[in-house]
Design a protein around this motif. Structure first.
Motif, PDB file in Angstrom:
ATOM      1  N   PHE A 192       0.880  -1.269   0.066  1.00  0.00           N
ATOM      2  CA  PHE A 192      -0.039  -0.072  -0.038  1.00  0.00           C
ATOM      3  C   PHE A 192       0.802   1.364   0.130  1.00  0.00           C
ATOM      4  CE2 PHE A 192      -2.128   3.204   2.705  1.00  0.00           C
ATOM      5  CZ  PHE A 192      -3.227   3.479   1.902  1.00  0.00           C
ATOM      6  N   HIS A 193       1.835   1.322   0.768  1.00  0.00           N
ATOM      7  CA  HIS A 193       2.537   2.444   1.015  1.00  0.00           C
ATOM      8  C   HIS A 193       3.364   2.809  -0.229  1.00  0.00           C
ATOM      9  CE1 HIS A 193       5.315  -0.631   2.475  1.00  0.00           C
ATOM     10  NE2 HIS A 193       6.588   0.248   2.093  1.00  0.00           N
ATOM     11  N   HIS A 194       3.838   1.535  -0.936  1.00  0.00           N
ATOM     12  CA  HIS A 194       4.659   1.779  -2.098  1.00  0.00           C
ATOM     13  C   HIS A 194       3.783   2.446  -3.291  1.00  0.00           C
ATOM     14  CE1 HIS A 194       7.425  -1.413  -0.838  1.00  0.00           C
ATOM     15  NE2 HIS A 194       8.101  -0.139  -0.485  1.00  0.00           N
ATOM     16  N   CYS A 195       2.518   1.790  -3.314  1.00  0.00           N
ATOM     17  CA  CYS A 195       1.537   2.387  -4.311  1.00  0.00           C
ATOM     18  C   CYS A 195       1.052   3.811  -4.232  1.00  0.00           C
ATOM     19  CB  CYS A 195       0.309   1.235  -4.404  1.00  0.00           C
ATOM     20  SG  CYS A 195       0.811  -0.397  -4.919  1.00  0.00           S
ATOM     21  N   ILE A 196       0.891   3.990  -2.981  1.00  0.00           N
ATOM     22  CA  ILE A 196       0.353   5.456  -2.995  1.00  0.00           C
ATOM     23  C   ILE A 196       1.681   6.490  -2.949  1.00  0.00           C
ATOM     24  CG2 ILE A 196      -0.254   7.104  -1.061  1.00  0.00           C
ATOM     25  CD1 ILE A 196      -2.634   5.494  -2.131  1.00  0.00           C
ATOM     26  N   ALA A 197       2.699   5.856  -2.483  1.00  0.00           N
ATOM     27  CA  ALA A 197       3.870   7.123  -2.899  1.00  0.00           C
ATOM     28  C   ALA A 197       4.310   7.073  -4.463  1.00  0.00           C
ATOM     29  CB  ALA A 197       5.290   6.392  -2.283  1.00  0.00           C
ATOM     30  N   ARG A 198       4.089   5.908  -5.215  1.00  0.00           N
ATOM     31  CA  ARG A 198       4.149   6.135  -6.485  1.00  0.00           C
ATOM     32  C   ARG A 198       3.334   6.977  -7.156  1.00  0.00           C
ATOM     33  NH1 ARG A 198       5.262   1.148  -6.641  1.00  0.00           N
ATOM     34  NH2 ARG A 198       3.457   0.359  -7.687  1.00  0.00           N
ATOM     35  N   PHE A 199       2.104   6.630  -6.888  1.00  0.00           N
ATOM     36  CA  PHE A 199       0.937   7.457  -7.470  1.00  0.00           C
ATOM     37  C   PHE A 199       1.166   9.047  -7.198  1.00  0.00           C
ATOM     38  CE2 PHE A 199      -2.858   9.719  -6.576  1.00  0.00           C
ATOM     39  CZ  PHE A 199      -3.643   9.691  -7.666  1.00  0.00           C
ATOM     40  N   SER A 200       1.425   9.253  -5.763  1.00  0.00           N
ATOM     41  CA  SER A 200       1.592  10.686  -5.308  1.00  0.00           C
ATOM     42  C   SER A 200       2.651  11.415  -6.143  1.00  0.00           C
ATOM     43  CB  SER A 200       1.705  10.862  -4.103  1.00  0.00           C
ATOM     44  OG  SER A 200       2.634  10.119  -3.214  1.00  0.00           O
ATOM     45  N   PHE A 201       3.888  10.496  -6.448  1.00  0.00           N
ATOM     46  CA  PHE A 201       4.834  11.155  -7.194  1.00  0.00           C
ATOM     47  C   PHE A 201       4.587  11.624  -8.337  1.00  0.00           C
ATOM     48  CE2 PHE A 201       8.733  10.854  -9.680  1.00  0.00           C
ATOM     49  CZ  PHE A 201       9.540  11.506  -9.123  1.00  0.00           C
ATOM     50  N   GLY A 202       3.792  10.810  -9.054  1.00  0.00           N
ATOM     51  CA  GLY A 202       3.147  11.048 -10.651  1.00  0.00           C
ATOM     52  C   GLY A 202       2.233  12.275 -10.451  1.00  0.00           C
ATOM     53  N   ALA A 203       1.628  12.394  -9.342  1.00  0.00           N
ATOM     54  CA  ALA A 203       0.413  13.531  -9.207  1.00  0.00           C
ATOM     55  C   ALA A 203       1.386  14.689  -9.032  1.00  0.00           C
ATOM     56  CB  ALA A 203      -0.436  12.988  -8.225  1.00  0.00           C
ATOM     57  N   LEU A 204       2.289  14.771  -8.204  1.00  0.00           N
ATOM     58  CA  LEU A 204       3.088  16.078  -7.751  1.00  0.00           C
ATOM     59  C   LEU A 204       3.727  16.555  -9.157  1.00  0.00           C
ATOM     60  CD1 LEU A 204       4.580  17.944  -6.003  1.00  0.00           C
ATOM     61  CD2 LEU A 204       6.255  15.874  -5.624  1.00  0.00           C
ATOM     62  N   CYS A 205       4.342  15.368 -10.059  1.00  0.00           N
ATOM     63  CA  CYS A 205       4.986  16.033 -11.148  1.00  0.00           C
ATOM     64  C   CYS A 205       4.050  16.554 -12.219  1.00  0.00           C
ATOM     65  CB  CYS A 205       5.813  14.957 -11.731  1.00  0.00           C
ATOM     66  SG  CYS A 205       7.412  14.251 -10.937  1.00  0.00           S
TER      67      CYS A 205
END
Length: 274
Positions: A192-205
């Motif tokens: 879960f924490h990997h998926c959310i971190a990866r998603f939020s990184f894409g969202a941030l960029c």
């Protein structure tokens, strides 16, 4: 199936391999079928073809049918056609990270352009002579480049530190290439924490690039707290699609940092796939 004009032989249609004189001398008409090759009239041609390296098909009573050789099922599909004609190269190191199901398509596309250094940044446009002068939409100190926008600019850097703190991740500003390598190392995984971190990184960029364009082309104003709130909102919405998330200390910290509803947790151990 036409003996002369259909692509039934591995070398291709026979009319491209035999001259008109040889076709005439074979005693088989131009309307002949592959089955006629096994008749008395086709013996001479059959013997000639058997001398080639490719074996002839076995004659059967089953009706002829078209078969797509590039698919094991024999059926045509757009996917198999694309695999046949596309130029194949070795996978790039960031392939699995960017095209992960954890990241939605518009974020993936933006990251893909960034990974290939194809975003039309001001520095890139200046090098093409498309514009004469420019300054970063956020700090107004210099033209934006990929490294400046992600995350050399003091404004985008502050957003990156905000994001990293919410994800409980170590962060320091590097070049974009180094940032991508870092993300591939720390954000890959199925939990879960990997998926959310990866998603939020894409969202941030994506959010930084979209706001940059809004300021430059639509005269939008920069409100950093609003950007942070928007990032929190999209992450919370994404997290709600998870169910039966393992109730661990790390996941609880993620849930509290992003303000996600605790209903995502379950007594069951494990995380749900995307």
């Amino acid at each position: 199936m036409s003996l002369w004009f259909d692509h039934w032989h591995p070398r291709g249609p026979l009319n491209l391999l035999f001259s008109e004189l040889l076709i005439f001398s074979s005693r088989l008409s131009r309307q002949a079928t592959v089955a006629d090759l096994f008749s008395d009239y086709g013996q001479a041609l059959k013997v000639s073809l058997e001398s080639w390296e490719h074996p002839l098909p076995v004659l059967s009573l089953i009706p002829d049918r078209f078969c797509w050789l590039e698919n094991s099922s024999g059926l045509f599909s757009v996917a198999s056609a694309w695999e046949t004609i596309r130029l194949k190269k070795d996978l790039v190191p960031w392939f699995a990270f960017i095209w992960s199901n954890a990241i939605i398509p518009r974020y993936q596309f933006n990251l893909w352009l960034m990974a290939k250094n194809r975003l039309p940044t001001q520095v890139r446009l200046l090098s093409y002579g498309r514009i004469e002068s420019a300054t970063c939409a956020f700090c107004n100190s210099r033209p934006d480049s990929l490294d400046h926008l992600f995350f050399g600019c003091r404004i985008s850097a502050s957003l990156a530190f905000f994001w990293a703190a919410r994800c409980n991740l170590p962060w320091q500003n590097r070049s974009w290439s180094d940032n991508l390598q870092w993300a591939m190392k720390f954000l890959s995984g199925k939990e879960f924490h990997h998926c959310i971190a990866r998603f939020s990184f894409g969202a941030l960029c994506h959010m930084i690039w979209k706001k940059r364009n809004g300021i430059l082309f639509r005269e939008e104003t920069l409100v950093v707290p609003a950007l942070k709130n928007h990032l929190i909102k999209v992450v919370k919405n994404k997290a709600l699609i998870f169910t039966n998330v393992a109730d661990t200390t790390r996941h609880r910290r993620f849930q509290r940092n992003w303000g996600v509803d605790p209903s995502i947790f379950s007594p069951l151990v494990g995380t749900s796939p995307l």
